[in-house]
Design a protein around this motif. Sequence first.
Motif, short mmCIF file in Angstrom:
data_model
loop_
_atom_site.label_atom_id
_atom_site.label_comp_id
_atom_site.label_asym_id
_atom_site.label_seq_id
_atom_site.Cartn_x
_atom_site.Cartn_y
_atom_site.Cartn_z
N ARG A 1 0.84 -1.19 0.00
CA ARG A 1 0.00 0.00 0.00
C ARG A 1 0.88 1.24 0.00
NH1 ARG A 1 -3.15 -1.69 5.05
NH2 ARG A 1 -1.29 -2.94 5.18
N LEU A 2 0.41 2.29 -0.64
CA LEU A 2 1.23 3.47 -0.88
C LEU A 2 1.84 4.05 0.39
CD1 LEU A 2 2.36 5.38 -3.00
CD2 LEU A 2 0.29 6.74 -2.79
N ILE B 1 2.49 -0.57 -6.22
CA ILE B 1 1.27 -0.20 -5.51
C ILE B 1 0.21 -1.22 -5.91
CG2 ILE B 1 -0.49 1.60 -5.23
CD1 ILE B 1 1.72 3.61 -6.14
N GLN C 1 -5.45 0.24 -5.35
CA GLN C 1 -5.01 1.61 -5.07
C GLN C 1 -4.62 2.33 -6.36
OE1 GLN C 1 -2.03 1.82 -1.91
NE2 GLN C 1 -3.69 2.62 -0.64
#
Length: 159
Positions: free
Chosen positions: A46-47, A86, A90
């Motif tokens: 996840r970013l 990513i 997302q």
Amino acid sequence: MRLLSILTTAGALCFGLLWSSAPAAPASSSSPFRSSTSVDTVETKRLRLLMVGLAQDMDRISTGLWHEDYDLMQQGAAAIARHPKIPPEQMKKIKAALENEFQAFVQYDKTVHKTAAELAEAASNENLSRVLDAHTRLRNGCMGCHTAYRDRLRPVLTP
């Protein structure tokens, strides 16, 4: 030196906390992006968590510079060059939020990867001048992306 280490670690943690994101949902097999399992994997992150890791890698490079430790510089740069992707869910949110600017966002990432690889090579060759040049370009690439997109992406990726 210990104080510098503490300050850079604290800075990395603060930087990482600035990014927040929702957990990734499972990717469908028809996703145009790299497939993922329901949460972070070896290949995806996840970013926000990805940014925390990149900040730590930038700290590793900086610490290597202060100590003239080329191995540490090379390790940090190589980790940035091969950072996880990513997750697809997302990426879809980012693409929708940025619309026409999505390709510029992707270009920032490509530039950061390329520059990090150049820095890793320069560190492997113990070429301080090239390391410093690449480090400046890498930092500018990271900050350029943050300046352009962080405030717009944070609300999109916040749970």
